[in-house]
Design a protein around this motif. Structure first.
Motif, mmCIF file in Angstrom:
data_model
loop_
_atom_site.group_PDB
_atom_site.id
_atom_site.type_symbol
_atom_site.label_atom_id
_atom_site.label_comp_id
_atom_site.label_asym_id
_atom_site.label_seq_id
_atom_site.Cartn_x
_atom_site.Cartn_y
_atom_site.Cartn_z
ATOM 1 N N UNK A 202 70.082 33.786 22.820
ATOM 2 C CA UNK A 202 70.982 32.944 23.612
ATOM 3 C C UNK A 202 70.192 32.190 24.678
ATOM 4 N N UNK A 203 69.209 32.849 25.281
ATOM 5 C CA UNK A 203 68.390 32.185 26.289
ATOM 6 C C UNK A 203 67.618 31.011 25.674
ATOM 7 N N UNK A 204 67.037 31.242 24.508
ATOM 8 C CA UNK A 204 66.290 30.175 23.837
ATOM 9 C C UNK A 204 67.217 29.017 23.471
ATOM 10 N N UNK A 205 68.402 29.325 22.966
ATOM 11 C CA UNK A 205 69.332 28.256 22.573
ATOM 12 C C UNK A 205 69.807 27.476 23.793
ATOM 13 N N UNK A 206 69.966 28.149 24.928
ATOM 14 C CA UNK A 206 70.343 27.425 26.150
ATOM 15 C C UNK A 206 69.255 26.415 26.535
ATOM 16 N N UNK A 207 67.995 26.786 26.332
ATOM 17 C CA UNK A 207 66.897 25.848 26.601
ATOM 18 C C UNK A 207 66.842 24.751 25.547
ATOM 19 N N UNK A 208 67.161 25.080 24.308
ATOM 20 C CA UNK A 208 67.236 24.049 23.264
ATOM 21 C C UNK A 208 68.272 23.009 23.632
ATOM 22 N N UNK A 209 69.379 23.451 24.202
ATOM 23 C CA UNK A 209 70.414 22.523 24.666
ATOM 24 C C UNK A 209 69.852 21.617 25.761
ATOM 25 N N UNK A 210 69.127 22.204 26.690
ATOM 26 C CA UNK A 210 68.534 21.432 27.793
ATOM 27 C C UNK A 210 67.574 20.363 27.273
ATOM 28 N N UNK A 211 66.753 20.734 26.286
ATOM 29 C CA UNK A 211 65.747 19.807 25.775
ATOM 30 C C UNK A 211 66.247 18.987 24.580
ATOM 31 N N UNK A 212 67.527 19.150 24.247
ATOM 32 C CA UNK A 212 68.129 18.414 23.128
ATOM 33 C C UNK A 212 67.376 18.656 21.812
ATOM 34 N N UNK A 213 67.107 19.925 21.543
ATOM 35 C CA UNK A 213 66.438 20.320 20.304
ATOM 36 C C UNK A 213 67.467 20.836 19.302
ATOM 37 N N UNK A 214 67.233 20.569 18.031
ATOM 38 C CA UNK A 214 68.067 21.128 16.982
ATOM 39 C C UNK A 214 67.750 22.614 16.819
ATOM 40 N N UNK A 215 68.771 23.399 16.484
ATOM 41 C CA UNK A 215 68.602 24.835 16.290
ATOM 42 C C UNK A 215 68.889 25.160 14.824
ATOM 43 N N UNK A 216 67.865 25.622 14.126
ATOM 44 C CA UNK A 216 67.943 25.859 12.687
ATOM 45 C C UNK A 216 68.011 27.357 12.421
ATOM 46 N N UNK A 217 68.996 27.777 11.624
ATOM 47 C CA UNK A 217 69.119 29.183 11.249
ATOM 48 C C UNK A 217 68.928 29.341 9.753
ATOM 49 N N UNK A 218 68.063 30.286 9.384
ATOM 50 C CA UNK A 218 67.970 30.646 7.970
ATOM 51 C C UNK A 218 69.205 31.452 7.615
ATOM 52 N N UNK A 219 69.962 30.950 6.649
ATOM 53 C CA UNK A 219 71.166 31.631 6.177
ATOM 54 C C UNK A 219 71.146 31.659 4.660
ATOM 55 N N UNK A 220 71.959 32.516 4.088
ATOM 56 C CA UNK A 220 71.955 32.666 2.642
ATOM 57 C C UNK A 220 70.941 33.712 2.219
ATOM 58 N N UNK A 221 70.771 33.845 0.932
ATOM 59 C CA UNK A 221 69.906 34.886 0.384
ATOM 60 C C UNK A 221 68.484 34.746 0.917
ATOM 61 N N UNK A 222 67.907 35.882 1.312
ATOM 62 C CA UNK A 222 66.560 35.874 1.862
ATOM 63 C C UNK A 222 65.520 36.172 0.789
ATOM 64 N N UNK A 223 64.291 35.856 1.109
ATOM 65 C CA UNK A 223 63.185 36.169 0.207
ATOM 66 C C UNK A 223 62.802 37.642 0.365
ATOM 67 N N UNK A 224 61.997 38.148 -0.557
ATOM 68 C CA UNK A 224 61.457 39.503 -0.535
ATOM 69 C C UNK A 224 62.549 40.536 -0.803
ATOM 70 N N UNK A 225 62.139 41.742 -0.994
ATOM 71 C CA UNK A 225 63.061 42.821 -1.332
ATOM 72 C C UNK A 225 63.520 43.581 -0.089
ATOM 73 N N UNK A 226 64.524 44.430 -0.296
ATOM 74 C CA UNK A 226 65.027 45.338 0.733
ATOM 75 C C UNK A 226 65.627 44.608 1.926
ATOM 76 N N UNK A 227 66.229 43.446 1.679
ATOM 77 C CA UNK A 227 66.991 42.771 2.711
ATOM 78 C C UNK A 227 68.476 42.965 2.431
ATOM 79 N N UNK A 228 69.282 42.896 3.469
ATOM 80 C CA UNK A 228 70.703 43.177 3.358
ATOM 81 C C UNK A 228 71.489 41.870 3.232
#
Length: 203
Positions: A145-171
């Protein structure tokens, strides 16, 4: 190699590319030499799993890190440098080790969690691979949340990896975006980018 990527991109009519990298200053300063290739620091690498994490954060931020206040100062330093370098995108890869259900945490909660991580209770069991303890999750919330608040200040896009992940043993539950509404409504001025459209959870 000089100029190769520009020729490749021009030939294939590629407008721009994103290069997901470590968030360390040493890494992001190592530009690829092509202004069409945008460096995207993976800021979720700033996480506190144990006392050894502080050395890693110190290396990434190029600042001495001894406590939570130092971590916040290091994050401030990172994003100021990113802004100076013209970086406009930040990536979060938290979906590899937790549900994306971030919550607001108070500084007092974060400090208490930091203390528990630094000095675990005798006989406590470490979390399973690709998971976080309750204390680690609280601190992860706070830092994200702290990082995203700074992203807002600097007008940076915030990218989230979503969907199936690479490698095994992920939930699978970690990759679903349904828990992200709080972030979207808390930061309505931030442009959130959902990688892979959250595949296969298109609903």
């Amino acid at each position: 190699m000089n100029g190769f990527m520009k020729k490749f991109m021009d030939h294939n009519k590629i407008e721009s590319m994103l290069s997901f990298r470590s968030c360390s200053l040493a890494e992001v300063r190592n530009a690829l030499g092509e202004n069409k290739i945008n460096t995207v620091p993976t800021v979720s690498l700033i996480q506190v799993r144990d006392a050894g994490s502080l050395e890693n954060i110190s290396r990434m931020t190029e600042m001495p890190i001894k406590n939570l206040e130092d971590i916040l100062k290091g994050i401030d330093h990172l994003l100021r440098e990113y802004d100076t370098l013209g970086i406009k995108n930040l990536k979060f890869g938290n979906g590899y080790y937790r549900e994306l259900n971030f919550r607001n945490r108070t500084p007092e909660e974060a400090e208490a969690s930091f203390a528990r991580i630094m000095k675990p209770a005798p006989g406590s069991t470490p979390p399973l691979p690709n998971t976080l303890s309750s204390a680690q999750t609280i601190l992860d919330d706070y830092l994200a949340v702290y990082i995203i608040s700074l992203a807002s200040k600097y007008k940076m896009n915030v990218i989230f990896h979503c969907g199936i992940t690479a490698w095994n043993k992920n939930y699978v539950k970690y990759s679903h975006t349904s828990g992200m509404e709080w972030l979207f409504t808390t930061f309505p001025d931030v442009n959130f980018v959902i990688l892979h459209a959250g595949y296969p959870f298109f609903e």
